[in-house]
Scaffold this active site. Structure first.
Site, mmCIF file in Angstrom:
data_model
loop_
_atom_site.group_PDB
_atom_site.id
_atom_site.type_symbol
_atom_site.label_atom_id
_atom_site.label_comp_id
_atom_site.label_asym_id
_atom_site.label_seq_id
_atom_site.Cartn_x
_atom_site.Cartn_y
_atom_site.Cartn_z
ATOM 1 N N GLU A 25 39.977 35.722 51.157
ATOM 2 C CA GLU A 25 40.488 35.336 52.462
ATOM 3 C C GLU A 25 40.404 36.446 53.501
ATOM 4 O OE1 GLU A 25 44.388 33.927 51.474
ATOM 5 O OE2 GLU A 25 43.682 31.919 50.986
ATOM 6 N N GLU A 27 41.204 38.704 28.348
ATOM 7 C CA GLU A 27 42.164 39.704 28.815
ATOM 8 C C GLU A 27 42.466 40.775 27.771
ATOM 9 O OE1 GLU A 27 46.621 38.309 27.903
ATOM 10 O OE2 GLU A 27 45.652 37.119 29.462
#
Length: 273
Positions: free
Chosen positions: A81, A112
């Site tokens: 953004e 992860e």
């Protein structure tokens, strides 16, 4: 046994499967209402991190977020953004998620758990000492993230984190830890809830304040926003009408001529004959 992360502690609500819909919604909302207070308590730590980031970025550095699961997705969203909001290059703020971009939509099993992969992912961007890496992990225990910030720090990069567990291994691995402890989740361990909300709030604070400090906002307006749709063009026109006291048609013409609100504001006087 290692201390249980705050994010894994048992919910204070019992038998939630027997609750009415109204009680579920009210309880979730009650818990959400506590998040802003938890974030407020770590503003001094956020301030230190932001000031350190700005100093590096003023020298040409970039900002990287690394994370897995919900945390990783939030980092990708915040980074993505920045270009449309502040008009910065797409490689100035970068979000990296364990398992690659495919993990944004679908979880990649055990991604992860690889403590070496984050640095390998970062190396594709040729990081240097001017750059900053912020590790995102609600529990503060994710190997991918901890390994990544440790490697980054050893190579001279600035390191910070956003976690939701106090005295976490991740917090101890970075120079600027931010640990917003929101308490047990409504559904035990579901860190997409309060923890995710806290991380999103802190990411908003970091990226927005950094961009303001880098001169990407004028007054309170996004003068560098990308004019990528009609809504944003209309917003730019309104900015110019208010700032320059001109009519809509003239504002539209000037915006089309210069291509950005900032460019019009800086050149408007020169365009008048």
């Amino acid at each position: 046994m290692d201390r249980l992360p705050d994010t894994e502690k048992t919910s204070k609500y019992e038998h939630i499967e027997k609750m009415s819909t109204a009680d579920i919604l009210k309880s979730v909302n009650d818990e959400d209402a506590t998040v802003a207070g938890a974030v407020a308590r770590v503003i001094p730590e956020i301030e230190k991190l932001v000031n350190a980031i700005v100093a590096r970025m003023q020298e040409g550095g970039r900002l990287f977020y690394i994370g897995s699961g919900t945390s990783g997705r939030l980092g990708v969203v915040d980074a993505s953004e920045c270009p449309p909001t502040f008009g910065v290059p797409h490689d100035l703020v970068v979000g990296i998620i364990a398992g690659g971009d495919g993990a944004i939509r679908r979880a990649v099993e055990f991604a992860e758990d690889d403590q070496n992969q984050a640095w390998e992912d970062l190396k594709a961007y040729l990081p240097d000492e001017k750059d900053t890496v912020i590790g995102l992990a609600a529990s503060g225990t994710t190997p991918y993230v901890i390994g990544g910030v440790r490697q980054a720090r050893s190579h001279g990069l600035l390191t910070g984190c956003i976690a939701c567990s106090a005295d976490s291994p991740l917090g101890k691995a970075v120079e600027y830890p931010v640990e917003a402890v929101v308490g047990p989740e409504f559904v035990t361990g579901s860190t997409r809830m309060k923890s995710g909300t806290a991380q999103k709030m802190i990411l908003n604070m970091i990226s927005t304040s950094v961009m303001i400090k880098l001169g990407r906002v004028r007054g309170n307006k996004m003068v560098d926003m990308q004019l990528s749709n009609q809504k944003l063009v209309a917003r730019g026109v309104r900015m110019l009408m208010n700032e320059l006291k001109i009519g809509q048609k003239e504002a539209e013409s000037e915006l089309k001529r210069y291509g950005s609100v900032r460019a019009v504001l800086e050149n408007y006087g020169n365009s008048l004959s």
